[in-house]
Write a protein that holds these residues in place. Structure first.
Motif, mmCIF file in Angstrom:
data_model
loop_
_atom_site.group_PDB
_atom_site.id
_atom_site.type_symbol
_atom_site.label_atom_id
_atom_site.label_comp_id
_atom_site.label_asym_id
_atom_site.label_seq_id
_atom_site.Cartn_x
_atom_site.Cartn_y
_atom_site.Cartn_z
ATOM 1 N N ASP A 29 19.064 -8.667 -2.828
ATOM 2 C CA ASP A 29 19.509 -8.023 -1.458
ATOM 3 C C ASP A 29 19.451 -6.421 -1.501
ATOM 4 N N PHE A 30 19.403 -5.849 -2.957
ATOM 5 C CA PHE A 30 19.375 -4.399 -3.201
ATOM 6 C C PHE A 30 17.739 -3.974 -3.167
ATOM 7 N N LEU A 31 16.756 -4.839 -3.108
ATOM 8 C CA LEU A 31 15.514 -4.393 -2.971
ATOM 9 C C LEU A 31 14.970 -3.757 -1.551
ATOM 10 N N ASN A 32 14.494 -2.914 -1.616
ATOM 11 C CA ASN A 32 13.774 -2.285 -0.454
ATOM 12 C C ASN A 32 12.748 -2.935 -0.119
ATOM 13 N N THR A 33 12.467 -3.933 0.960
ATOM 14 C CA THR A 33 11.398 -4.585 1.248
ATOM 15 C C THR A 33 10.400 -3.934 1.954
ATOM 16 N N ARG A 34 10.628 -2.498 2.163
ATOM 17 C CA ARG A 34 9.521 -1.700 2.780
ATOM 18 C C ARG A 34 8.882 -0.785 1.721
ATOM 19 N N ASN A 35 9.675 -0.812 0.411
ATOM 20 C CA ASN A 35 8.865 -0.088 -0.486
ATOM 21 C C ASN A 35 7.363 -0.679 -0.742
ATOM 22 N N GLU A 36 6.505 0.440 -1.179
ATOM 23 C CA GLU A 36 5.197 -0.125 -1.458
ATOM 24 C C GLU A 36 5.067 -0.768 -2.936
ATOM 25 N N LEU A 37 5.850 -0.495 -3.700
ATOM 26 C CA LEU A 37 6.000 -1.233 -5.115
ATOM 27 C C LEU A 37 6.521 -2.791 -4.688
ATOM 28 N N TYR A 38 7.395 -2.991 -3.926
ATOM 29 C CA TYR A 38 7.936 -4.272 -3.395
ATOM 30 C C TYR A 38 6.895 -5.032 -3.042
ATOM 31 N N ARG A 39 6.022 -4.287 -2.172
ATOM 32 C CA ARG A 39 4.799 -5.183 -1.360
ATOM 33 C C ARG A 39 3.822 -5.269 -2.438
ATOM 34 N N ALA A 40 3.280 -4.480 -3.094
ATOM 35 C CA ALA A 40 2.247 -4.323 -4.236
ATOM 36 C C ALA A 40 2.574 -5.656 -5.221
ATOM 37 N N LYS A 41 3.839 -5.597 -5.532
ATOM 38 C CA LYS A 41 4.025 -6.851 -6.676
ATOM 39 C C LYS A 41 4.319 -7.648 -6.007
ATOM 40 N N LYS A 42 4.510 -8.001 -4.498
ATOM 41 C CA LYS A 42 4.641 -9.429 -4.069
ATOM 42 C C LYS A 42 6.036 -9.766 -4.174
#
Length: 87
Positions: A29-42
């Motif tokens: 819940d604390f992870l920013n889903t809009r962050n580039e790293l979040y998306r890059a690491k799926k």
């Protein structure tokens, strides 16, 4: 209510602070889903372990969902005016 502002880019949260902040809550819940790293690491499809998420958030503060508002032991993550009013 008194608010304390902390610029996480300049005054990062340590892994120990993140551990305490997250407590027994779901770390994802604390992870920013809009962050580039979040998306890059799926991370949505393959969420990191709690330890890995905390390590990454300590190193990359933009990976933390913001703002984080803490009042009376309750936490609101992200921009949510209705939840702010309930605090």
């Amino acid at each position: 209510m008194e608010l304390h502002f902390r610029n996480l880019d300049k005054e990062r949260l340590s892994a120990a602070e993140l551990e305490k902040l997250i407590g027994d809550r779901d770390h994802t819940d604390f992870l920013n889903t809009r962050n580039e790293l979040y998306r890059a690491k799926k991370m949505k499809e393959n969420p990191p372990s709690r330890a890995e998420a905390i390590r990454m958030m300590a190193e990359e503060p933009n990976l933390i969902r913001r703002p984080v508002v803490i009042a009376g032991g309750r936490i609101v993550l992200g921009f949510d005016p209705d939840k702010y009013k309930s605090l």
